[in-house]
Design a protein around this motif. Structure first.
Motif, PDB file in Angstrom:
ATOM      1  N   PRO A  52       0.798  -1.234   0.000  1.00 59.95           N
ATOM      2  CA  PRO A  52       0.000   0.000   0.000  1.00 59.95           C
ATOM      3  C   PRO A  52       0.825   1.274   0.000  1.00 59.95           C
ATOM      4  N   TYR A  53       1.912   1.317   0.769  1.00 59.83           N
ATOM      5  CA  TYR A  53       2.680   2.562   0.815  1.00 59.83           C
ATOM      6  C   TYR A  53       3.285   2.897  -0.538  1.00 59.83           C
ATOM      7  N   GLU A  54       3.635   1.878  -1.341  1.00 57.43           N
ATOM      8  CA  GLU A  54       4.180   2.132  -2.672  1.00 57.43           C
ATOM      9  C   GLU A  54       3.103   2.695  -3.599  1.00 57.43           C
ATOM     10  N   TYR A  55       1.881   2.200  -3.443  1.00 56.39           N
ATOM     11  CA  TYR A  55       0.769   2.746  -4.223  1.00 56.39           C
ATOM     12  C   TYR A  55       0.521   4.199  -3.841  1.00 56.39           C
ATOM     13  N   MET A  56       0.535   4.495  -2.557  1.00 60.20           N
ATOM     14  CA  MET A  56       0.287   5.855  -2.087  1.00 60.20           C
ATOM     15  C   MET A  56       1.401   6.802  -2.534  1.00 60.20           C
ATOM     16  N   GLN A  57       2.642   6.324  -2.539  1.00 60.07           N
ATOM     17  CA  GLN A  57       3.764   7.164  -2.964  1.00 60.07           C
ATOM     18  C   GLN A  57       3.626   7.621  -4.410  1.00 60.07           C
ATOM     19  N   ASN A 100      -7.568  -2.035  -6.707  1.00 60.23           N
ATOM     20  CA  ASN A 100      -8.680  -2.014  -7.655  1.00 60.23           C
ATOM     21  C   ASN A 100      -9.097  -0.553  -7.847  1.00 60.23           C
ATOM     22  N   LYS A 101      -8.327   0.144  -8.715  1.00 66.19           N
ATOM     23  CA  LYS A 101      -8.434   1.602  -8.881  1.00 66.19           C
ATOM     24  C   LYS A 101      -7.885   2.315  -7.651  1.00 66.19           C
ATOM     25  N   THR A 102      -8.352   1.906  -6.487  1.00 68.56           N
ATOM     26  CA  THR A 102      -7.798   2.396  -5.232  1.00 68.56           C
ATOM     27  C   THR A 102      -7.568   1.189  -4.344  1.00 68.56           C
ATOM     28  N   LEU A 103      -7.132   1.399  -3.117  1.00 66.98           N
ATOM     29  CA  LEU A 103      -6.887   0.287  -2.204  1.00 66.98           C
ATOM     30  C   LEU A 103      -8.151  -0.032  -1.406  1.00 66.98           C
ATOM     31  N   ARG A 104      -8.467  -1.303  -1.327  1.00 67.53           N
ATOM     32  CA  ARG A 104      -9.585  -1.732  -0.492  1.00 67.53           C
ATOM     33  C   ARG A 104      -9.247  -3.102   0.086  1.00 67.53           C
ATOM     34  N   LYS A 105     -10.039  -3.537   1.061  1.00 66.15           N
ATOM     35  CA  LYS A 105      -9.792  -4.831   1.694  1.00 66.15           C
ATOM     36  C   LYS A 105     -10.759  -5.873   1.154  1.00 66.15           C
ATOM     37  N   THR A 106     -10.258  -7.093   1.043  1.00 64.90           N
ATOM     38  CA  THR A 106     -11.125  -8.188   0.636  1.00 64.90           C
ATOM     39  C   THR A 106     -10.652  -9.467   1.312  1.00 64.90           C
ATOM     40  N   ASN A 126      -5.947   9.357  -7.741  1.00 67.01           N
ATOM     41  CA  ASN A 126      -5.743  10.516  -8.613  1.00 67.01           C
ATOM     42  C   ASN A 126      -4.265  10.714  -8.931  1.00 67.01           C
ATOM     43  N   TYR A 127      -3.984  11.115 -10.189  1.00 64.92           N
ATOM     44  CA  TYR A 127      -2.607  11.403 -10.615  1.00 64.92           C
ATOM     45  C   TYR A 127      -1.671  10.266 -10.213  1.00 64.92           C
ATOM     46  N   ASN A 128      -2.103   9.056 -10.512  1.00 68.79           N
ATOM     47  CA  ASN A 128      -1.388   7.855 -10.076  1.00 68.79           C
ATOM     48  C   ASN A 128      -1.388   6.833 -11.212  1.00 68.79           C
ATOM     49  N   TRP A 129      -0.210   6.516 -11.739  1.00 68.97           N
ATOM     50  CA  TRP A 129      -0.121   5.589 -12.864  1.00 68.97           C
ATOM     51  C   TRP A 129      -0.552   4.172 -12.492  1.00 68.97           C
ATOM     52  N   LEU A 130      -0.635   3.882 -11.196  1.00 69.56           N
ATOM     53  CA  LEU A 130      -1.061   2.555 -10.749  1.00 69.56           C
ATOM     54  C   LEU A 130      -2.583   2.411 -10.692  1.00 69.56           C
ATOM     55  N   TYR A 131      -3.288   3.471 -11.029  1.00 68.02           N
ATOM     56  CA  TYR A 131      -4.746   3.465 -10.960  1.00 68.02           C
ATOM     57  C   TYR A 131      -5.363   2.390 -11.853  1.00 68.02           C
ATOM     58  N   ASP A 132      -4.708   2.067 -12.958  1.00 68.47           N
ATOM     59  CA  ASP A 132      -5.289   1.125 -13.929  1.00 68.47           C
ATOM     60  C   ASP A 132      -5.059  -0.340 -13.587  1.00 68.47           C
ATOM     61  N   PHE A 133      -4.390  -0.612 -12.477  1.00 67.33           N
ATOM     62  CA  PHE A 133      -4.194  -2.014 -12.082  1.00 67.33           C
ATOM     63  C   PHE A 133      -5.438  -2.491 -11.327  1.00 67.33           C
ATOM     64  N   CYS A 137      -4.385  12.158  -0.639  1.00 70.68           N
ATOM     65  CA  CYS A 137      -3.989  10.766  -0.376  1.00 70.68           C
ATOM     66  C   CYS A 137      -3.304  10.714   0.979  1.00 70.68           C
ATOM     67  N   THR A 138      -4.130  10.692   2.028  1.00 67.22           N
ATOM     68  CA  THR A 138      -3.604  10.827   3.382  1.00 67.22           C
ATOM     69  C   THR A 138      -3.709   9.565   4.214  1.00 67.22           C
ATOM     70  N   GLU A 139      -4.493   8.590   3.777  1.00 61.06           N
ATOM     71  CA  GLU A 139      -4.579   7.334   4.515  1.00 61.06           C
ATOM     72  C   GLU A 139      -4.816   6.185   3.543  1.00 61.06           C
ATOM     73  N   THR A 140      -4.702   4.971   4.034  1.00 64.19           N
ATOM     74  CA  THR A 140      -4.612   3.783   3.185  1.00 64.19           C
ATOM     75  C   THR A 140      -5.699   3.702   2.122  1.00 64.19           C
ATOM     76  N   THR A 141      -6.942   3.813   2.507  1.00 63.49           N
ATOM     77  CA  THR A 141      -8.038   3.588   1.561  1.00 63.49           C
ATOM     78  C   THR A 141      -8.646   4.882   1.024  1.00 63.49           C
ATOM     79  N   ALA A 142      -7.934   5.996   1.149  1.00 60.25           N
ATOM     80  CA  ALA A 142      -8.445   7.263   0.616  1.00 60.25           C
ATOM     81  C   ALA A 142      -8.639   7.167  -0.892  1.00 60.25           C
ATOM     82  N   THR A 143      -9.825   7.509  -1.353  1.00 57.04           N
ATOM     83  CA  THR A 143     -10.127   7.446  -2.788  1.00 57.04           C
ATOM     84  C   THR A 143      -9.218   8.358  -3.589  1.00 57.04           C
ATOM     85  N   SER A 144      -8.785   9.445  -2.983  1.00 56.90           N
ATOM     86  CA  SER A 144      -7.919  10.413  -3.675  1.00 56.90           C
ATOM     87  C   SER A 144      -6.587   9.808  -4.097  1.00 56.90           C
ATOM     88  N   CYS A 145      -6.191   8.703  -3.470  1.00 52.16           N
ATOM     89  CA  CYS A 145      -4.903   8.084  -3.818  1.00 52.16           C
ATOM     90  C   CYS A 145      -4.884   7.591  -5.264  1.00 52.16           C
TER      91      CYS A 145
END
Length: 365
Positions: A276-281, A325-331, A298-305, A288-296
Motif C-alpha cells: 500500500p505505501y508504494e501505491y500511495m507514494q 482495484n483503482k484504489t486500495l480496499r480490503k477483501t 488521482n494522478y497515479n499511474w497505478l490506478y489502472d491495475f 492521499c492521506t490514509e490507506t483507503t483514501a479514494t484520492s490516492c
C-alpha cells in the motif's frame, strides 16, 4: 546563364553535399557504436570462458561480485586486444572490466567499457535518471527522496521496461541502484491469497499472514512457483534477492515511508507484490492521506491495475488483505485476484535502447 538560376543551383548542390556529409557522419557513429557493442559482447564471452577455467574465483555468496579487467582477459588470451591495429575503434584507446555477480546462484556478466570520450557503457539505472533530469520537484515524473531513492509519481510517466518480451513498469530506483519493477502482463489466471481455515471467523476464508512460523501463505507459494516456472535462467541472473516488507496495515494508517509494512521483514526473496505505501507514494494528490483514501487513485499511474493483490494484510481482520482495484480496499484472502509480481532488477543492467514510453520501452542488454 541567369545569375539567379546559378545561385539556386548552387544552393541545391550545397544542400545535397551537406546532406551527404550528415549521412556519412550518422553511419560512422552507428558503426562506432556497433563496434563498441561488439567489444562488450566479446568481453562477456571472454569473461565467461575465464571464470569457467577459474571457477574458484566466482563469487560464492548471493549478491557478491567479482571483477576481471579487460587487460587480464587480453593477457591471458581470452580476447583480442580492442586497441590493436586489427581491432581499433577509430584510434581511441579502450579500457574496462567485466563484473560477474551472483544473483541467487545465477551468474550475471556485465561489461564496463570506456573508450576515451567516444564511448562509455551506460547502465539502465543511470539512463533512467538522466532521461528524467535527475529528478523533478513538481508535476509528473521521477522524484528523488531524502534516502536517495527515485520514485515515479503521477499518471503520465515514462517508466516502461521490456525484458525477454515481457512488459514491466518501474516503481522506483532503490538506494542501492537496483530497479524495482512490476509486471504489467495481464493474465486471466487469478489466485487466492490464502484459503486456510481461520479460527477468528470460524471459516475457511484464509489467514493474512504472508509467512509465519516457517509456514508459507498460499500467495507466497504462488510467487515462488511463478519464479521457478515462468522465468528463464538468463532472466533470473538479472533478478536480485530482496527484503520483503510483510507487516500489516490499518485503513487509517497515514504513513507513506514503508515504516508500517517494513516493521516485519522477510529476507532473501525473489518475487513479491506491491505494498500500500508504494501505491500511495505514486499519487500526487494531497488528499492521499490514509490507506483507503479514494484520492490516492488521482494522478497515479497505478490506478489502472484492477483486481490485483498487494502483499499487505489488514490489522483489524485476519481474513482480509488489501487489493488494488483503482484504489486500495480490503477483501477476504480467499477471493481470487490477479498477481503482478514485483522484483528488483540488478543495478548492472546495461542500457541498449528506448525512452521509457509505452511504445518505446527501455531495453537492456
Amino acid at each position: 546563364m541567369d545569375k539567379k538560376l546559378i545561385k539556386i543551383i548552387g544552393i541545391v548542390i550545397g544542400a545535397f553535399i551537406l546532406l551527404l556529409i550528415i549521412l556519412m557522419l550518422l553511419v560512422s557513429c552507428g558503426n562506432h557504436k556497433t563496434n563498441y557493442s561488439k567489444v562488450e559482447a566479446n568481453m562477456i564471452e571472454a569473461a565467461t570462458k575465464y571464470f569457467k577455467a577459474n571457477q574458484k574465483e566466482l563469487p560464492s555468496e548471493d549478491g557478491s561480485s567479482k571483477d576481471v579487467k579487460l587487460s587480464k582477459l587480453v593477457s591471458d588470451g581470452y580476447i583480442k586486444d580492442p586497441n590493436s591495429s586489427n581491432n581499433s575503434n577509430n584510434g581511441t584507446t579502450c579500457d574496462g572490466y567485466v563484473t560477474v555477480t551472483n544473483n541467487n546462484g545465477y551468474y550475471l556478466f556485465s561489461p564496463k567499457l570506456t573508450c576515451g570520450k567516444d564511448y562509455s557503457t551506460v547502465f539502465l539505472k543511470d539512463k533512467i535518471i538522466s532521461d528524467n533530469n535527475n529528478g523533478v520537484e513538481s508535476g509528473f515524473g521521477l522524484y528523488q527522496t531524502d534516502n536517495n531513492q527515485y520514485i515515479f509519481k503521477g499518471d503520465t510517466v515514462n517508466n516502461y521496461v521490456t525484458m525477454n518480451d515481457k512488459n514491466y513498469r518501474i516503481l522506483r530506483i532503490n538506494e542501492d541502484g537496483t530497479i524495482r519493477l512490476m509486471s504489467i502482463d495481464k493474465s486471466n489466471t487469478q489466485y487466492a491469497w490464502d484459503d486456510r481455515y481461520n479460527s477468528d471467523v470460524s471459516s475457511s476464508v484464509g489467514i493474512n499472514d504472508y509467512y509465519r512460523n516457517d509456514i508459507n501463505s498460499r500467495i507466497k507459494d504462488t510467487l515462488e512457483s511463478i519464479y521457478t516456472s515462468s522465468y528463464t535462467d538468463k532472466e533470473k541472473a538479472y533478478i536480485t534477492t530482496q527484503t520483503l516488507c510483510v507487516g500489516k496495515r490499518s485503513e487509517e494508517d497515514i504513513t507513506k515511508d514503508g515504516s508500517t509494512e517494513c516493521s516485519v521483514q522477510l529476507d532473501n526473496q525473489e518475487l513479491g507484490l506491491i505494498t500500500p505505501y508504494e501505491y500511495m507514494q505514486a499519487s500526487l494528490d494531497n488528499g492521499c492521506t490514509e490507506t483507503t483514501a479514494t484520492s490516492c487513485g488521482n494522478y497515479n499511474w497505478l490506478y489502472d491495475f484492477n483486481s490485483s493483490w498487494t502483499l499487505t494484510g489488514d490489522t483489524e481482520r485476519s481474513d482480509r488483505v488489501y487489493v488494488l482495484n483503482k484504489t486500495l480496499r480490503k477483501t477476504q484472502c480467499i477471493t481470487p485476484q490477479r498477481v503482478y509480481p514485483v522484483f528488483n532488477l540488478t543495478d548492472k543492467a546495461i542500457y541498449v535502447s528506448g525512452t521509457g514510453t509505452e511504445t518505446d520501452p527501455y531495453v537492456f542488454k
